[in-house]
Write a protein that holds these residues in place. Sequence first.
Motif, PDB file in Angstrom:
ATOM      1  N   PRO A 305       0.839  -1.212   0.000  1.00  0.00           N
ATOM      2  CA  PRO A 305       0.000   0.000   0.000  1.00  0.00           C
ATOM      3  C   PRO A 305       0.866   1.251   0.000  1.00  0.00           C
ATOM      4  O   PRO A 305       1.940   1.287   0.610  1.00  0.00           O
ATOM      5  CB  PRO A 305      -0.799  -0.130   1.304  1.00  0.00           C
ATOM      6  N   THR A 306       0.413   2.274  -0.691  1.00  0.00           N
ATOM      7  CA  THR A 306       1.124   3.551  -0.710  1.00  0.00           C
ATOM      8  C   THR A 306       0.852   4.314   0.584  1.00  0.00           C
ATOM      9  O   THR A 306       0.011   3.915   1.406  1.00  0.00           O
ATOM     10  CB  THR A 306       0.680   4.385  -1.909  1.00  0.00           C
ATOM     11  N   LEU A 307       1.555   5.423   0.746  1.00  0.00           N
ATOM     12  CA  LEU A 307       1.335   6.258   1.923  1.00  0.00           C
ATOM     13  C   LEU A 307      -0.100   6.752   1.974  1.00  0.00           C
ATOM     14  O   LEU A 307      -0.726   6.779   3.048  1.00  0.00           O
ATOM     15  CB  LEU A 307       2.306   7.440   1.911  1.00  0.00           C
ATOM     16  N   GLN A 308      -0.662   7.134   0.834  1.00  0.00           N
ATOM     17  CA  GLN A 308      -2.049   7.604   0.798  1.00  0.00           C
ATOM     18  C   GLN A 308      -3.018   6.487   1.166  1.00  0.00           C
ATOM     19  O   GLN A 308      -4.027   6.726   1.842  1.00  0.00           O
ATOM     20  CB  GLN A 308      -2.372   8.171  -0.598  1.00  0.00           C
ATOM     21  N   HIS A 309      -2.708   5.258   0.746  1.00  0.00           N
ATOM     22  CA  HIS A 309      -3.544   4.120   1.130  1.00  0.00           C
ATOM     23  C   HIS A 309      -3.545   3.938   2.655  1.00  0.00           C
ATOM     24  O   HIS A 309      -4.600   3.738   3.268  1.00  0.00           O
ATOM     25  CB  HIS A 309      -3.030   2.852   0.468  1.00  0.00           C
ATOM     26  N   LEU A 310      -2.357   4.001   3.258  1.00  0.00           N
ATOM     27  CA  LEU A 310      -2.249   3.789   4.700  1.00  0.00           C
ATOM     28  C   LEU A 310      -2.954   4.895   5.476  1.00  0.00           C
ATOM     29  O   LEU A 310      -3.624   4.632   6.484  1.00  0.00           O
ATOM     30  CB  LEU A 310      -0.777   3.703   5.107  1.00  0.00           C
ATOM     31  N   LYS A 311      -2.817   6.141   5.020  1.00  0.00           N
ATOM     32  CA  LYS A 311      -3.499   7.244   5.699  1.00  0.00           C
ATOM     33  C   LYS A 311      -5.011   7.125   5.547  1.00  0.00           C
ATOM     34  O   LYS A 311      -5.768   7.386   6.496  1.00  0.00           O
ATOM     35  CB  LYS A 311      -2.993   8.576   5.140  1.00  0.00           C
ATOM     36  N   GLY A 312      -5.469   6.702   4.358  1.00  0.00           N
ATOM     37  CA  GLY A 312      -6.907   6.490   4.180  1.00  0.00           C
ATOM     38  C   GLY A 312      -7.420   5.367   5.063  1.00  0.00           C
ATOM     39  O   GLY A 312      -8.517   5.460   5.640  1.00  0.00           O
ATOM     40  N   PHE A 313      -6.620   4.291   5.211  1.00  0.00           N
ATOM     41  CA  PHE A 313      -7.005   3.188   6.098  1.00  0.00           C
ATOM     42  C   PHE A 313      -7.076   3.668   7.538  1.00  0.00           C
ATOM     43  O   PHE A 313      -7.997   3.304   8.294  1.00  0.00           O
ATOM     44  CB  PHE A 313      -5.996   2.041   5.959  1.00  0.00           C
ATOM     45  N   ALA A 314      -6.099   4.481   7.954  1.00  0.00           N
ATOM     46  CA  ALA A 314      -6.091   4.991   9.325  1.00  0.00           C
ATOM     47  C   ALA A 314      -7.314   5.853   9.594  1.00  0.00           C
ATOM     48  O   ALA A 314      -7.933   5.760  10.669  1.00  0.00           O
ATOM     49  CB  ALA A 314      -4.811   5.791   9.563  1.00  0.00           C
ATOM     50  N   ARG A 315      -7.683   6.698   8.635  1.00  0.00           N
ATOM     51  CA  ARG A 315      -8.871   7.549   8.837  1.00  0.00           C
ATOM     52  C   ARG A 315     -10.143   6.696   8.879  1.00  0.00           C
ATOM     53  O   ARG A 315     -11.037   6.934   9.697  1.00  0.00           O
ATOM     54  CB  ARG A 315      -8.953   8.587   7.717  1.00  0.00           C
ATOM     55  N   HIS A 316     -10.232   5.725   7.984  1.00  0.00           N
ATOM     56  CA  HIS A 316     -11.419   4.864   7.930  1.00  0.00           C
ATOM     57  C   HIS A 316     -11.564   4.060   9.222  1.00  0.00           C
ATOM     58  O   HIS A 316     -12.649   4.011   9.833  1.00  0.00           O
ATOM     59  CB  HIS A 316     -11.316   3.937   6.719  1.00  0.00           C
ATOM     60  N   GLN A 317     -10.467   3.450   9.672  1.00  0.00           N
ATOM     61  CA  GLN A 317     -10.513   2.641  10.883  1.00  0.00           C
ATOM     62  C   GLN A 317     -10.679   3.511  12.137  1.00  0.00           C
ATOM     63  O   GLN A 317     -11.376   3.141  13.074  1.00  0.00           O
ATOM     64  CB  GLN A 317      -9.229   1.816  11.001  1.00  0.00           C
TER      65      GLN A 317
END
Length: 367
Positions: A305-317
């Motif tokens: 996952p890219t950095l944007q993917h990880l940040k989006g996952f963190a916000r979603h979770q």
Amino acid sequence: MSRIPFIHAAFPDPALSKPAIEKRLKRHFRHFAARKAGLEDPLPDDDAGDRAMKEGITERIDIPWRSGQRISRRAEAISTCASRKSPLSRLKPEDRKRLDVLRNGVDLVDLPSEHRADEIGAALHAEMPWMAPATNRIWQDLQQSVQRGEPGTHILPQLLDGPPGIGKSYLARLLAKLIGVPGLTLEATVENASFGLVGSQRGWGNAAPGRMINLILAELVGNPVIFVDEIEKAGRADSTKGQCFSLTDALLPLLEPTSAAAWSCPYFEIGFDMRWISWILASNDWRSLPQPLLSRCPPIRLERPTLQHLKGFARHQGARRGLSEASIEAICEALDRAVARGYVPDLRTVLRMLDHAERMERRPPLQ
């Protein structure tokens, strides 16, 4: 939810047990003795009171000890002959008792509509967009399962190939939760060959059923999601007789619907219907896997996952866990700083950060 037969063995008829047969033979003996003594005559159908009275008299007739022993031996012989027709008679009493819960079959969880399949596919993709090659395949399999009108929801076997820490096990757990079925995670690196999954044969010192059949016996659901991590690192065991027990070999019949429908358990030595299980295998490098396994599960290559993917996952979770906006932004900022310093975070790192933030927010205030 539907129910299907799961075990390929006929359970003994309770009416053919020794106590049940002995009870009927004793009743017949008493009626025969009563008629012989003139205590029991044919009665009109509407004379229920007299019939009950004479039945009570008949039940008080004593059976001679010698006749009682003969009846007991006859009942045992009939019961033994009847039980031999079932393969369950070979098992120990405690094993027969464990399998008795399968007498009425197991449940299969199904999806009510294609719309629900679309919702699950969308939820998986929204949570983990970098896993699109796998989530698209899962979505298509769920749709086809509904379109075919199958009694239970399941997906075709998948082999997810990619670097560690990208969320392969998380995807499997999330899929089981969304479908509403039990899940099982098997770490191939710590399991002793195939024994942990399918069990070991009788005669081994530590013979026992595997985690797969134990899960179904405990949950009585025939279509769980089973995840096998790092399959390329699975071990094997060789017996003194030259037999090889490898995890990849044990999986082959379970990944084929035809053979899985009559899979034979090494421990119970009885067939079970395993074709509704959803198998998700994971590897870091598929090239070391045997060709028979690859032919059943073509690898699906996944990227980090890219950095944007990880940040989006963190916000979603974070939103799902009820974290404050300040905590979520602090996690995203920490990810930015890590990447700026040359560190490549993965999904495990983000999950640990989320867990830490949740503990910090949930801890009681200091007095």
